[in-house]
Design a protein around this motif. Structure first.
Motif, short mmCIF file in Angstrom:
data_model
loop_
_atom_site.label_atom_id
_atom_site.label_comp_id
_atom_site.label_asym_id
_atom_site.label_seq_id
_atom_site.Cartn_x
_atom_site.Cartn_y
_atom_site.Cartn_z
N GLN A 1 0.81 -1.22 0.00
CA GLN A 1 0.00 0.00 0.00
C GLN A 1 0.84 1.27 0.00
O GLN A 1 0.60 2.20 -0.77
N ASP A 2 1.84 1.33 0.87
CA ASP A 2 2.64 2.55 0.99
C ASP A 2 3.73 2.65 -0.07
O ASP A 2 4.21 3.75 -0.38
N THR A 3 4.16 1.52 -0.58
CA THR A 3 5.18 1.51 -1.64
C THR A 3 4.64 0.67 -2.78
O THR A 3 4.81 -0.55 -2.80
N PRO A 4 3.96 1.30 -3.73
CA PRO A 4 3.24 0.58 -4.79
C PRO A 4 4.08 -0.50 -5.47
O PRO A 4 5.21 -0.25 -5.90
N ASN A 5 3.50 -1.71 -5.51
CA ASN A 5 4.08 -2.86 -6.20
C ASN A 5 5.34 -3.42 -5.53
O ASN A 5 5.92 -4.38 -6.04
N VAL A 6 5.75 -2.84 -4.42
CA VAL A 6 6.96 -3.33 -3.73
C VAL A 6 6.69 -3.41 -2.24
O VAL A 6 6.24 -2.44 -1.63
N CYS A 7 6.98 -4.56 -1.65
CA CYS A 7 6.84 -4.75 -0.21
C CYS A 7 8.24 -4.86 0.40
O CYS A 7 8.89 -5.90 0.31
N LEU A 8 8.68 -3.78 1.01
CA LEU A 8 10.06 -3.72 1.49
C LEU A 8 10.26 -4.32 2.87
O LEU A 8 11.39 -4.59 3.26
N MET A 9 9.16 -4.52 3.63
CA MET A 9 9.35 -5.01 5.00
C MET A 9 9.37 -6.53 5.10
O MET A 9 9.92 -7.08 6.04
N LEU A 10 8.79 -7.23 4.14
CA LEU A 10 8.67 -8.68 4.23
C LEU A 10 10.02 -9.36 3.99
O LEU A 10 10.64 -9.18 2.94
N GLU A 11 10.47 -10.16 4.97
CA GLU A 11 11.76 -10.82 4.89
C GLU A 11 11.67 -12.34 4.93
O GLU A 11 12.58 -13.03 4.48
N THR A 12 10.56 -12.88 5.50
CA THR A 12 10.43 -14.32 5.67
C THR A 12 9.06 -14.78 5.20
O THR A 12 8.04 -14.20 5.58
N VAL A 13 9.02 -15.83 4.40
CA VAL A 13 7.77 -16.45 3.97
C VAL A 13 7.87 -17.95 4.24
O VAL A 13 8.78 -18.61 3.73
N THR A 14 6.93 -18.46 5.03
CA THR A 14 6.88 -19.89 5.34
C THR A 14 5.52 -20.42 4.94
O THR A 14 4.50 -20.01 5.50
N VAL A 15 5.49 -21.29 3.97
CA VAL A 15 4.23 -21.88 3.49
C VAL A 15 4.41 -23.40 3.40
O VAL A 15 4.12 -24.02 2.38
N SER A 16 4.86 -23.99 4.48
CA SER A 16 5.17 -25.42 4.48
C SER A 16 3.90 -26.26 4.41
O SER A 16 2.89 -25.95 5.06
#
Length: 449
Positions: free
Chosen positions: A137-152
């Motif tokens: 939302q705050d940075t269109p098309n880019v998510c700068l805060m997300l560092e970890t994704v776990t979808v096991s």
């Protein structure tokens, strides 16, 4: 209707990850804002921020005096954010629907460094799309805060879902998709090429993954002209049973910074693949080739070239390994701390003796199901490896109580001892317990308790 009026707000809606067979979260009027339970599948649904009057079970009824607040509402914002930080992604999304204050707190950027989704029925592709849209939302098309994704364990995750993450999250550092068997090389290419800071990748159980590289053609090796390397340091490819030597060659050529590599049950790998690995990845500290039945003493000779950098090695059930391979590792990898050689029936007392005299800082050793190891090998181990904390001798037919007593008398820091299916007396087990106070003994002797 309050929900309809809120749709005119410029603030994008949060995503709600609803499990199957659960009714939608109720609003203040008792009407459901979701119909996901009708479809019988888990989906990511878009909801607007709740109106100010939305009532939650923890909040007093509106008819009561305004000064009577629920206890949780008296907590300051920073305390609420701290509480929210322990919630999984789907529960955090539910909290965003309680009231306007919770909505604002639940979408605090500090809470969205990690996304964790699990479950076989969840529509992960759609969930990731809605979540990343809100986080951008705050940075269109880019998510700068997300560092970890776990979808096991999400079997419905496809290449499309991973492409969403790769495209929107350039700062991604950790990705775990274990058990997501619909993932292919194409998705892995998207992630490693668009997320240059990725350091941790777990694709265990992704049987379609056979290569990790910066080129779409798996057969193309990295040439000096490219000038790029994949920054992955931790790679788990357990149960990627289609992986072959050529694929490992390509992985090693592109991921030269690897320090932790797990190749358990990659049954097509041979000694040749390990030779490629050592050539390109000289910084490996932990390596597992358990259940790789084609790995032999020649492969251990290559592994030994890692020398003192190697701290962890698992060669369990590699039936072609003998004392010769153990001697190579013991001679050059003197700082080895962990060795799992369970089921390597070619190892004898001579191999254990050479290991004990050269790897004196060994802390964990598993030589279970090695029938040729006897009390003689245990004695040498006890007199050299005083820092031993974990020892497994399960199903070692030649071990007796005398060998255990020698270990207990010298290795006072022993914490775990496995002697299941070993012919040891109750007296020997009691001796171990007296000398190693903190030791947990795993045994099959019904007379000892």
């Amino acid at each position: 209707d309050s929900d309809l009026s809120m749709r005119t707000l410029s603030t994008p809606s949060p995503a709600l990850i609803c499990p199957p067979n659960l009714p939608g979260f109720q609003n203040g009027r008792g009407s459901s804002t979701s119909s996901s339970s009708i479809t019988g599948e888990t989906v990511a649904m878009v909801h607007s921020p709740p109106p100010t009057r939305l009532t939650h079970p923890l909040i007093r009824l509106a008819s009561r005096p305004q000064k009577e607040q629920a206890s949780i509402d008296r907590l300051p914002d920073h305390s609420m954010v701290q509480i929210f930080s322990f919630l999984p992604t789907n529960q955090l999304c539910r909290c965003a629907r309680v009231c306007r204050r919770w909505y604002n707190l639940a979408w605090d950027p500090r809470l969205w460094r990690t996304i964790r989704l699990t479950g076989e029925t969840i529509n992960v592709d759609r969930a990731l799309k809605v979540l990343t849209r809100r986080l951008c939302q705050d940075t269109p098309n880019v998510c700068l805060m997300l560092e970890t994704v776990t979808v096991s364990g999400c079997r419905r995750l496809t290449d499309r879902g991973l492409y969403t993450i790769a495209q929107c999250c350039p700062e991604l550092r950790r990705l775990e998709v274990s058990g997501c068997y619909n993932i292919s090389n194409e998705a892995v290419f998207d992630v490693v090429s668009l997320c240059p800071n990725l350091e941790h990748l777990d694709v265990s159980g992704c049987s379609k993954v056979t290569c990790i590289s910066l080129t779409r053609e798996a057969s193309i090796k990295l040439s000096p002209l490219h000038g790029k390397q994949i920054s992955i340091r931790y790679l788990d490819m357990t149960d990627c049973f289609v992986l072959e030597d050529e694929g490992l060659h390509t992985i090693a050529a592109h991921c030269t910074q690897l320090t932790h590599l797990y190749l358990r049950r990659c049954v097509r790998l041979t000694d040749e693949g390990l030779r490629y690995l050592v050539i390109y990845c000289a910084s490996i500290k932990e390596l597992s080739v358990s259940d790789c039945r084609f790995v032999s003493d020649f492969g251990l000779r290559e592994i030994a070239k890692l020398e003192s950098r190697l701290r962890y090695l698992s060669i369990a059930h590699c039936g072609r390994v003998t004392d010769v391979g153990i001697r190579y590792v013991a001679k050059y990898c003197s700082k080895l701390r962990y060795l799992n050689a369970r089921g390597c029936e070619g190892i004898t007392d001579h191999g254990v003796e050479y290991l004990a005299k050269n790897c004196t800082k060994l802390k964990s050793l598993d030589i279970g199901k090695c029938p040729l190891v006897s009390d003689t090998g245990l004695e040498c181990l006890a007199l050299n490896c005083f820092n031993l904390k974990r020892l497994s001798l399960k199903s070692c037919e030649s071990i007796t109580g005398q060998g255990l007593q020698i270990v207990a008398a010298n290795c006072f820091d022993l914490q775990t001892l496995n002697v299941q299916d070993c012919e040891v007396s109750v007296e020997a087990l009691r001796f171990v317990k007296r000398h190693c106070k903190r030791c947990v003994i795993e045994h099959t002797n019904p007379a000892f308790f």
